[in-house]
Scaffold this motif. Structure first.
Motif, mmCIF file in Angstrom:
data_model
loop_
_atom_site.group_PDB
_atom_site.id
_atom_site.type_symbol
_atom_site.label_atom_id
_atom_site.label_comp_id
_atom_site.label_asym_id
_atom_site.label_seq_id
_atom_site.Cartn_x
_atom_site.Cartn_y
_atom_site.Cartn_z
ATOM 1 N N CYS A 98 0.859 -1.183 0.000
ATOM 2 C CA CYS A 98 0.000 0.000 0.000
ATOM 3 C C CYS A 98 0.893 1.229 0.000
ATOM 4 O O CYS A 98 1.901 1.267 0.708
ATOM 5 N N VAL A 99 0.512 2.210 -0.777
ATOM 6 C CA VAL A 99 1.180 3.503 -0.768
ATOM 7 C C VAL A 99 0.094 4.572 -0.658
ATOM 8 O O VAL A 99 -1.069 4.327 -0.980
ATOM 9 N N ALA A 100 0.483 5.725 -0.198
ATOM 10 C CA ALA A 100 -0.470 6.834 -0.106
ATOM 11 C C ALA A 100 0.273 8.131 -0.373
ATOM 12 O O ALA A 100 1.473 8.241 -0.104
ATOM 13 N N GLY A 101 -0.451 9.106 -0.901
ATOM 14 C CA GLY A 101 0.176 10.400 -1.129
ATOM 15 C C GLY A 101 -0.742 11.363 -1.845
ATOM 16 O O GLY A 101 -1.856 11.016 -2.264
ATOM 17 N N LEU A 102 -0.227 12.576 -1.965
ATOM 18 C CA LEU A 102 -0.928 13.615 -2.708
ATOM 19 C C LEU A 102 -0.864 13.303 -4.192
ATOM 20 O O LEU A 102 0.171 12.842 -4.689
ATOM 21 N N VAL A 103 -1.937 13.568 -4.890
ATOM 22 C CA VAL A 103 -1.967 13.340 -6.333
ATOM 23 C C VAL A 103 -1.277 14.518 -7.013
ATOM 24 O O VAL A 103 -1.731 15.658 -6.903
ATOM 25 N N LEU A 104 -0.167 14.236 -7.691
ATOM 26 C CA LEU A 104 0.535 15.269 -8.449
ATOM 27 C C LEU A 104 0.052 15.319 -9.889
ATOM 28 O O LEU A 104 -0.156 16.393 -10.449
ATOM 29 N N VAL A 105 -0.097 14.136 -10.486
ATOM 30 C CA VAL A 105 -0.434 14.046 -11.902
ATOM 31 C C VAL A 105 -1.394 12.882 -12.137
ATOM 32 O O VAL A 105 -1.233 11.816 -11.553
ATOM 33 N N ARG A 106 -2.379 13.116 -13.007
ATOM 34 C CA ARG A 106 -3.237 12.062 -13.548
ATOM 35 C C ARG A 106 -3.107 12.162 -15.060
ATOM 36 O O ARG A 106 -3.361 13.216 -15.625
ATOM 37 N N GLN A 107 -2.726 11.072 -15.685
ATOM 38 C CA GLN A 107 -2.573 11.089 -17.142
ATOM 39 C C GLN A 107 -3.364 9.938 -17.740
ATOM 40 O O GLN A 107 -3.320 8.821 -17.229
ATOM 41 N N ARG A 108 -4.046 10.241 -18.835
ATOM 42 C CA ARG A 108 -4.763 9.212 -19.586
ATOM 43 C C ARG A 108 -4.481 9.445 -21.069
ATOM 44 O O ARG A 108 -5.325 9.926 -21.825
ATOM 45 N N PRO A 109 -3.258 9.093 -21.486
ATOM 46 C CA PRO A 109 -2.876 9.351 -22.885
ATOM 47 C C PRO A 109 -3.744 8.564 -23.858
ATOM 48 O O PRO A 109 -4.130 7.418 -23.587
ATOM 49 N N GLY A 110 -4.042 9.166 -24.974
ATOM 50 C CA GLY A 110 -4.848 8.506 -25.988
ATOM 51 C C GLY A 110 -4.192 7.258 -26.535
ATOM 52 O O GLY A 110 -4.870 6.332 -26.986
ATOM 53 N N THR A 111 -2.884 7.192 -26.483
ATOM 54 C CA THR A 111 -2.150 6.042 -27.010
ATOM 55 C C THR A 111 -2.033 4.905 -25.997
ATOM 56 O O THR A 111 -1.492 3.857 -26.308
ATOM 57 N N ALA A 112 -2.554 5.103 -24.776
ATOM 58 C CA ALA A 112 -2.395 4.101 -23.711
ATOM 59 C C ALA A 112 -3.578 3.146 -23.613
ATOM 60 O O ALA A 112 -3.648 2.353 -22.683
ATOM 61 N N HIS A 113 -4.517 3.212 -24.541
ATOM 62 C CA HIS A 113 -5.662 2.288 -24.581
ATOM 63 C C HIS A 113 -6.444 2.261 -23.267
ATOM 64 O O HIS A 113 -6.803 1.199 -22.769
ATOM 65 N N GLY A 114 -6.679 3.433 -22.680
ATOM 66 C CA GLY A 114 -7.495 3.536 -21.475
ATOM 67 C C GLY A 114 -6.744 3.376 -20.167
ATOM 68 O O GLY A 114 -7.334 3.484 -19.099
ATOM 69 N N VAL A 115 -5.443 3.106 -20.228
ATOM 70 C CA VAL A 115 -4.657 2.992 -18.996
ATOM 71 C C VAL A 115 -4.433 4.385 -18.424
ATOM 72 O O VAL A 115 -4.194 5.350 -19.156
ATOM 73 N N ILE A 116 -4.529 4.490 -17.090
ATOM 74 C CA ILE A 116 -4.328 5.772 -16.417
ATOM 75 C C ILE A 116 -3.056 5.686 -15.594
ATOM 76 O O ILE A 116 -2.796 4.685 -14.924
ATOM 77 N N PHE A 117 -2.266 6.749 -15.646
ATOM 78 C CA PHE A 117 -1.034 6.851 -14.879
ATOM 79 C C PHE A 117 -1.217 7.950 -13.839
ATOM 80 O O PHE A 117 -1.618 9.063 -14.172
ATOM 81 N N ILE A 118 -0.943 7.609 -12.593
ATOM 82 C CA ILE A 118 -1.064 8.569 -11.492
ATOM 83 C C ILE A 118 0.287 8.675 -10.810
ATOM 84 O O ILE A 118 0.946 7.661 -10.571
ATOM 85 N N THR A 119 0.687 9.902 -10.493
ATOM 86 C CA THR A 119 1.905 10.115 -9.711
ATOM 87 C C THR A 119 1.485 10.639 -8.347
ATOM 88 O O THR A 119 0.777 11.645 -8.247
ATOM 89 N N LEU A 120 1.906 9.914 -7.300
ATOM 90 C CA LEU A 120 1.634 10.317 -5.918
ATOM 91 C C LEU A 120 2.925 10.813 -5.281
ATOM 92 O O LEU A 120 4.017 10.370 -5.646
ATOM 93 N N GLU A 121 2.776 11.693 -4.296
ATOM 94 C CA GLU A 121 3.941 12.192 -3.560
ATOM 95 C C GLU A 121 3.670 12.130 -2.067
ATOM 96 O O GLU A 121 2.585 12.493 -1.605
ATOM 97 N N ASP A 122 4.657 11.648 -1.319
ATOM 98 C CA ASP A 122 4.618 11.764 0.136
ATOM 99 C C ASP A 122 5.881 12.494 0.573
ATOM 100 O O ASP A 122 6.609 13.039 -0.264
ATOM 101 N N GLU A 123 6.154 12.506 1.870
ATOM 102 C CA GLU A 123 7.296 13.279 2.379
ATOM 103 C C GLU A 123 8.643 12.673 1.991
ATOM 104 O O GLU A 123 9.681 13.313 2.150
ATOM 105 N N THR A 124 8.649 11.458 1.424
ATOM 106 C CA THR A 124 9.909 10.794 1.080
ATOM 107 C C THR A 124 10.164 10.712 -0.417
ATOM 108 O O THR A 124 11.244 10.296 -0.832
ATOM 109 N N GLY A 125 9.194 11.057 -1.240
ATOM 110 C CA GLY A 125 9.397 10.986 -2.687
ATOM 111 C C GLY A 125 8.107 10.770 -3.448
ATOM 112 O O GLY A 125 7.019 11.025 -2.943
ATOM 113 N N THR A 126 8.253 10.292 -4.683
ATOM 114 C CA THR A 126 7.098 10.074 -5.551
ATOM 115 C C THR A 126 6.940 8.591 -5.879
ATOM 116 O O THR A 126 7.864 7.802 -5.735
#
Length: 120
Positions: free
Chosen positions: A33-61
């Motif tokens: 399990c990881v938790a953090g603030l949402v920095l980025v949500r990406q849903r590129p058209g070339t990714a066939h519906g896959v979503i990429f999320i970048t989370l950040e906590d006090e130690t990194g992303t």
């Protein structure tokens, strides 16, 4: 419950969440399990519906991959959550570490608790 749980920390952390700075500790394929603030949500058209999320906590992303079928189940949390808790499998490939999401929870309410703790 995740196979790999971290030691306690000094600040309010969602239960059993691994700090991003320790993602190199569990073996590849471990359920974490990881938790953090949402920095980025990406849903590129070339990714066939896959979503990429970048989370950040006090130690990194942390990079999170959400498959299209899972997105439909946790759509509200993915779209509106400012702070997320993600349970999934750790994947290391080509020097890059990802968490392949299995469950996503909106824990934005914890941000308000952090503000209250700082005010006291």
């Amino acid at each position: 419950m995740p196979e790999f749980a971290p030691a306690c920390t000094d600040w309010l952390r969602p239960p059993a969440c691994l700090p991003h700075g320790q993602l190199d500790l569990p073996p590849n394929g471990a359920r974490i399990c990881v938790a953090g603030l949402v920095l980025v949500r990406q849903r590129p058209g070339t990714a066939h519906g896959v979503i990429f999320i970048t989370l950040e906590d006090e130690t990194g992303t942390c990079n999170v991959i959400v498959w299209k079928s899972l997105y439909e189940t946790f759509r509200r949390a993915i779209i509106s959550g400012r702070c997320l808790r993600v349970t999934g499998r750790l994947q290391r490939e080509g020097g890059v570490t990802h968490v392949i999401a299995e469950r996503i929870e909106d824990i934005s309410w914890m941000l308000d608790d952090l503000l209250r703790m700082e005010a006291t």
